[in-house]
Scaffold this motif. Structure first.
Motif, PDB file in Angstrom:
ATOM      1  N   LEU A 114       0.836  -1.204   0.000  1.00 10.43           N
ATOM      2  CA  LEU A 114       0.000   0.000   0.000  1.00 10.43           C
ATOM      3  C   LEU A 114       0.864   1.245   0.000  1.00 10.43           C
ATOM      4  O   LEU A 114       0.605   2.202  -0.750  1.00 10.43           O
ATOM      5  CB  LEU A 114      -0.936  -0.009   1.209  1.00 10.43           C
ATOM      6  N   TYR A 117       2.398   1.638  -3.478  1.00 10.34           N
ATOM      7  CA  TYR A 117       1.370   2.020  -4.455  1.00 10.34           C
ATOM      8  C   TYR A 117       1.048   3.509  -4.340  1.00 10.34           C
ATOM      9  O   TYR A 117       0.986   4.223  -5.348  1.00 10.34           O
ATOM     10  CB  TYR A 117       0.106   1.188  -4.230  1.00 10.34           C
ATOM     11  N   ASN A 359      -5.478  -1.622  -3.665  1.00 10.96           N
ATOM     12  CA  ASN A 359      -4.922  -0.352  -3.207  1.00 10.96           C
ATOM     13  C   ASN A 359      -5.673   0.846  -3.765  1.00 10.96           C
ATOM     14  O   ASN A 359      -5.760   1.887  -3.115  1.00 10.96           O
ATOM     15  CB  ASN A 359      -3.437  -0.284  -3.576  1.00 10.96           C
TER      16      ASN A 359
END
Length: 383
Positions: A114, A117, A359
């Motif tokens: 996460l 991303y 995400n």
């Protein structure tokens, strides 16, 4: 005997680190089509900006083909084109706890992917590893108890009241815009020290992590907290500091049972903290199915039950089990860092699709808390 096992294990980890060590990593590179997508402009607009000298021309191979744009170069384009998605000064800092009191649910895997991303998307991100096992730290190429000292972790901040900022522990990573506060085994001592000090004197020590986050918050859009897989003083500090909660849950009977207990403990803990004027105030909470294998009928049944039970609280996307995640972890990195597939291109692309979709849902939850993003969210039909 135990000391010998620990020493030999560290030596093996040191060998595995090899080229995965943070200092030799370069971060992701993107072809012009992907760079244009990330910058929200056309490839032609990027080429024109290069010709006009607004952005530096990217390096080329001897054949004349472009090597690709680094994340730093993509972020520079975002600044030139005014498309960087930072929160406005009036928008709240997003502090996400990736929390479950059971180990092995994919907590650190979710946290690291996460964070990377969001960095690719152009946000300013800090990942704070609050777990003495240091799994998130390891995914950035560090062996926690070889490469990280206790003075580089949260430990001094918890221990010394005179330390007023967490800035000392924030370190750059090989990802532009992504910073890390690492962890090592010394944080294990902080659990007991905090508990002892709270019992003797001051339960508001649970506010300490939140105070530290406030001290660095102006420099970031999102802070991700990877806490220990247990209900202790550090986990309580994480809950007090967070304003969003992401709960990873593999669709197995054992993990579902454990997560049910987690919700019960969370409910009781939040009630006790509220009674002591330390409420947990969450803007949103989402449940993420992780390590899922939909070829197993029992997992498919459990996923259906979870969707029915949790409704909109559960993310639509499932993070499926993938050999690419395991292969990347074995190299002390994430799937986003693999230069090429380790298994097959199909497996790699499928894994990226699930990661990006998961995400992206979380990114939308973050943006929904920022008033300055309301118009852009309306334009894409989210609001």
């Amino acid at each position: 005997m135990i000391e010998g096992l620990f020493t030999r294990s560290l030596n093996v980890l040191g060998s595995l680190r090899g080229e995965a060590k943070e200092g030799v990593r370069k971060g992701p590179h993107f072809p012009i089509t992907r760079a244009a997508e990330l910058v929200n402009r056309t490839p032609a607009a990027i080429r024109d900006a290069e010709k006009d000298g607004k952005i530096p021309a990217v390096e080329r191979k001897a054949s004349g083909r472009r090597i690709g744009y680094s994340l730093a170069e993509v972020n520079h384009m975002r600044e030139v084109f005014s498309t960087r998605p930072w929160r406005a000064p009036g928008d709240p800092l997003s502090v996400i706890a990736v929390q479950n009191f059971k180990g092995g649910v994919g907590k650190s895997t979710v946290s690291a992917h996460l964070a990377q991303y969001l960095a690719i998307r152009g946000y300013r991100v800090c990942l704070i590893d609050c777990d003495s096992q240091g799994s998130s730290t390891a995914l950035f190429g560090y062996v926690p108890d070889l490469d990280i000292t206790e003075d580089e972790t949260l430990y001094p901040f918890f221990r010394h009241a005179e330390t007023t900022s967490l800035a000392y522990a924030v370190r750059e990573t090989h990802w532009d815009g992504l910073y890390l506060i690492p962890a090592n085994l010394k944080l294990y001592s902080a659990e007991y020290e905090l508990a002892a000090r709270m019992a003797r004197a001051d339960p508001t020590l649970l506010n300490r992590l939140g105070e530290g986050i406030t001290s660095i918050g102006d420099h970031f859009d999102v802070i991700i907290l990877d806490p220990p897989p247990a209900l202790g003083t550090i986990s309580l500090s994480v809950m007090r500091a967070a304003n969003a909660l992401l709960v990873p849950v593999p669709p197995t009977v054992v993990d579902f049972t454990s997560t049910t207990s987690f919700f019960a403990m969370l409910y009781e803990t939040m009630a006790v903290m509220a009674d002591r004027d330390m409420p947990v105030d969450l803007a949103w909470m989402r449940i993420l199915a992780t390590r899922a294998d939909e070829q197993k009928s029992i997992q498919t049944e459990l996923l259906g039950m979870m969707r029915s039970l949790f409704g909109e609280t559960m993310l639509r996307t499932v993070l499926k089990d993938s050999a690419e995640i395991d292969n990347a972890s074995a190299r002390l990195m994430t799937v986003y860092e693999l230069e090429k597939p380790v298994t097959s291109r199909e497996t790699y692309q499928r894994c990226l699709t699930y990661l990006n979709a998961t995400n992206a849902e979380i990114e939308t939850q973050i943006r929904l808390t920022w008033p300055s993003h309301r118009e852009s969210l309306k334009a894409i039909g989210v609001l």
